[in-house]
Scaffold this active site. Structure first.
Site, short mmCIF file in Angstrom:
data_model
loop_
_atom_site.label_atom_id
_atom_site.label_comp_id
_atom_site.label_asym_id
_atom_site.label_seq_id
_atom_site.Cartn_x
_atom_site.Cartn_y
_atom_site.Cartn_z
N ASP A 33 0.85 -1.20 0.00
CA ASP A 33 0.00 0.00 0.00
C ASP A 33 0.88 1.25 0.00
O ASP A 33 0.63 2.19 -0.75
CB ASP A 33 -0.90 0.03 1.26
CG ASP A 33 -1.94 -1.06 1.28
OD1 ASP A 33 -3.13 -0.75 1.24
OD2 ASP A 33 -1.56 -2.25 1.34
N GLU A 56 -5.54 7.20 0.14
CA GLU A 56 -5.98 6.48 1.34
C GLU A 56 -4.93 6.46 2.45
O GLU A 56 -5.27 6.54 3.62
CB GLU A 56 -6.37 5.03 0.98
CG GLU A 56 -6.88 4.29 2.21
CD GLU A 56 -7.62 3.01 1.92
OE1 GLU A 56 -7.54 2.50 0.80
OE2 GLU A 56 -8.27 2.51 2.85
N ASP A 116 -6.45 5.01 -4.43
CA ASP A 116 -6.41 3.88 -3.49
C ASP A 116 -5.24 3.02 -3.93
O ASP A 116 -5.30 2.35 -4.97
CB ASP A 116 -7.72 3.09 -3.52
CG ASP A 116 -7.79 2.09 -2.37
OD1 ASP A 116 -6.74 1.79 -1.78
OD2 ASP A 116 -8.89 1.61 -2.06
N ILE A 118 -3.81 0.28 -2.82
CA ILE A 118 -4.20 -1.14 -2.93
C ILE A 118 -5.66 -1.21 -2.51
O ILE A 118 -5.97 -1.10 -1.32
CB ILE A 118 -3.40 -2.06 -1.98
CG1 ILE A 118 -1.92 -2.07 -2.30
CG2 ILE A 118 -3.98 -3.47 -2.03
CD1 ILE A 118 -1.42 -3.16 -3.19
N ASP A 119 -6.54 -1.37 -3.48
CA ASP A 119 -7.94 -1.62 -3.15
C ASP A 119 -8.09 -3.14 -3.10
O ASP A 119 -7.56 -3.85 -3.95
CB ASP A 119 -8.84 -1.01 -4.22
CG ASP A 119 -10.30 -1.16 -3.86
OD1 ASP A 119 -10.66 -0.94 -2.69
OD2 ASP A 119 -11.09 -1.52 -4.75
N THR A 121 -7.36 -4.97 -0.08
CA THR A 121 -6.19 -5.47 0.68
C THR A 121 -6.37 -6.94 1.06
O THR A 121 -5.41 -7.72 1.02
CB THR A 121 -6.00 -4.61 1.95
OG1 THR A 121 -5.78 -3.26 1.54
CG2 THR A 121 -4.81 -5.06 2.78
N SER A 247 -12.02 -6.09 -4.80
CA SER A 247 -11.47 -4.84 -5.34
C SER A 247 -12.25 -4.25 -6.51
O SER A 247 -13.25 -4.81 -6.96
CB SER A 247 -9.99 -5.02 -5.75
OG SER A 247 -9.89 -5.47 -7.08
P1 AMP Z 1 -14.37 -5.31 -1.82
O1 AMP Z 1 -13.20 -5.56 -2.66
O2 AMP Z 1 -15.65 -5.27 -2.60
O3 AMP Z 1 -14.44 -6.22 -0.63
O4 AMP Z 1 -14.21 -3.83 -1.27
C1 AMP Z 1 -13.04 -3.42 -0.68
C2 AMP Z 1 -13.27 -2.04 -0.09
O5 AMP Z 1 -14.38 -2.08 0.80
C3 AMP Z 1 -12.14 -1.54 0.74
O6 AMP Z 1 -11.40 -0.62 0.02
C4 AMP Z 1 -12.76 -0.85 1.92
O7 AMP Z 1 -12.50 0.53 1.92
C5 AMP Z 1 -14.23 -1.05 1.72
N1 AMP Z 1 -14.92 -1.42 2.95
C6 AMP Z 1 -14.39 -1.80 4.15
N2 AMP Z 1 -15.37 -2.03 5.05
C7 AMP Z 1 -16.55 -1.79 4.41
C8 AMP Z 1 -17.91 -1.85 4.81
N3 AMP Z 1 -18.28 -2.22 6.04
N4 AMP Z 1 -18.86 -1.53 3.89
C9 AMP Z 1 -18.51 -1.18 2.63
N5 AMP Z 1 -17.23 -1.12 2.20
C10 AMP Z 1 -16.26 -1.41 3.08
MG MG Z 2 -10.14 0.48 -1.05
#
Ligand code: AMP
Ligand code: MG
Length: 337
Positions: A33, A56, A116, A118-119, A121, A247
């Site tokens: 990151d 971020e 971001d 690393i989206d 993580t 991500s």
């Molecule tokens: P995903 O890859 O769809 O799981 O989304 C990852 C992103 O979800 C991360 O960058 C976080 O910033 C975000 N995230 C973390 N916790 C939550 C939450 N409770 N609701 C929605 N998004 C979240």
């Molecule tokens: Mg993210």
């Protein structure tokens, strides 16, 4: 972006991913990151001079003497793409993206970038999909976007659940409705992604009722409510197939027509959606001809602060499907009034 992908790829191969670092707010973070934020911010500033960048990460974690090994690992990983980087230069580069921390982003300014590094993580830690995500926001709209997807295969027939050896990069100019697609190592020239309606022309703009609708969704159950998603798809009344993927690679899948839609349904009323988590993906999908709104069909407002305070959830879909999903969301009654 190709250099950031290379740095993340080498770190994903070399780091001990079983023990992620933990930030002061208890969220997981990795050396990748910090390294990715440093190289993208440095390159932006080199190319454009002073930029407004809402990113971020901050350098606070790496400045803690207890985290000197992480700083050393980030520096080492950056060597191939930034040979003369010093600890101070690396920390300053990370902080090019931090001026809006704790404050509102410069939303009344004409433009700012959001990053971001690393989206996904958790996807990175699982050695699955993750993305490096950058967007330019002008007056609340994402006008440029880039997704570096180091583990995403270009070939839609290749498996998504193991790292692709080449990866993919998408770069979008939204007003021009142009998306360039390339392999992540930059070894081959980028090519324009055909606009979505053109790619769908073979089977008409509306999918036959019996073709399952492919919906890409979060792997992490806490990030998007699976129960509410199933309620919406039941209300849609068509066969469907779920593809869980970490991500903003999800937006790339919809952009290239491999998935018909991505929905993000808040699991909790106080869920916070950050600009860097959606502007880059929304730019890529929007430039490819998809419709990207919130769950009730409102345009995403990226000028409301670091979070999408004026929107509820996300709905990104092919043009034929988007209005049907807005209706299905309403019928399912999953959006709190
Ligand atoms: P995903 O890859 O769809 O799981 O989304 C990852 C992103 O979800 C991360 O960058 C976080 O910033 C975000 N995230 C973390 N916790 C939550 C939450 N409770 N609701 C929605 N998004 C979240
Ligand atoms: Mg993210």
């Amino acid at each position: 972006m190709a250099d950031a992908c290379a740095v993340c790829r080498s770190l994903q191969a070399s780091l001990d991913l079983s023990a992620p670092l933990v930030k002061a707010d208890e969220s997981p973070v990795t050396v990748a990151d910090f390294a990715a934020q440093a190289i993208v911010a440095r390159r932006l500033a080199d190319a454009l001079g002073p930029v407004r960048l809402v990113a971020e990460e901050t350098s606070a974690f790496l400045r803690d003497p207890a985290h000197a090994p992480a700083l050393g690992a980030a520096l080492e990983a950056l060597r191939p793409v930034w040979p003369d980087a010093t600890p101070d230069a690396l920390l300053s580069a990370i902080d090019l993206g931090s001026p809006a921390r704790g404050a509102q982003p410069p939303v009344d300014a004409s433009a700012f970038f959001t990053l971001d590094p690393i989206d996904g993580t958790k996807g990175f830690l699982r050695r699955r999909q993750y993305s490096i995500c950058l967007a330019l926001i002008e007056r609340g709209t994402a006008t440029l976007g880039a997704l570096g997807c180091p583990n995403l295969p270009l070939d839609p027939g290749a498996p998504l659940d193991r790292p692709d050896p080449a990866g993919a990069i998408y770069a979008a100019d939204v007003p021009a409705r142009l998306v360039l697609e390339s392999i992540a190592d930059g070894a081959a020239p980028a090519r324009p992604l055909p606009p979505l309606p053109e790619r769908e022309a073979g089977d008409g703009t509306e999918a036959p009722a019996d073709r399952p609708v492919t919906v890409v969704t979060s792997v992490e159950p806490s990030h998007s409510s699976r129960t509410r998603l199933l309620a919406v798809l039941t209300a849609l009344g068509r066969p469907f197939r779920l593809v869980p993927l970490d991500s903003q690679c999800k937006y790339a899948l919809v952009a290239r027509g491999q998935a018909d839609a991505m929905l993000r349904l808040p699991s909790r009323r106080d869920a916070v959606y950050h600009v860097w988590d959606h502007a880059p993906g929304a730019a890529v999908a929007g430039a490819a001809g998809c419709v990207v709104t919130d769950l009730v069909g409102r345009p995403l407002d990226f000028a409301a602060g670091v979070s999408l305070a004026n929107n509820i959830g996300i709905l990104c879909a092919a043009p034929w499907l988007h209005p049907l999903l807005v209706e299905a969301v309403e019928r399912a009654g999953v959006v709190p009034a």
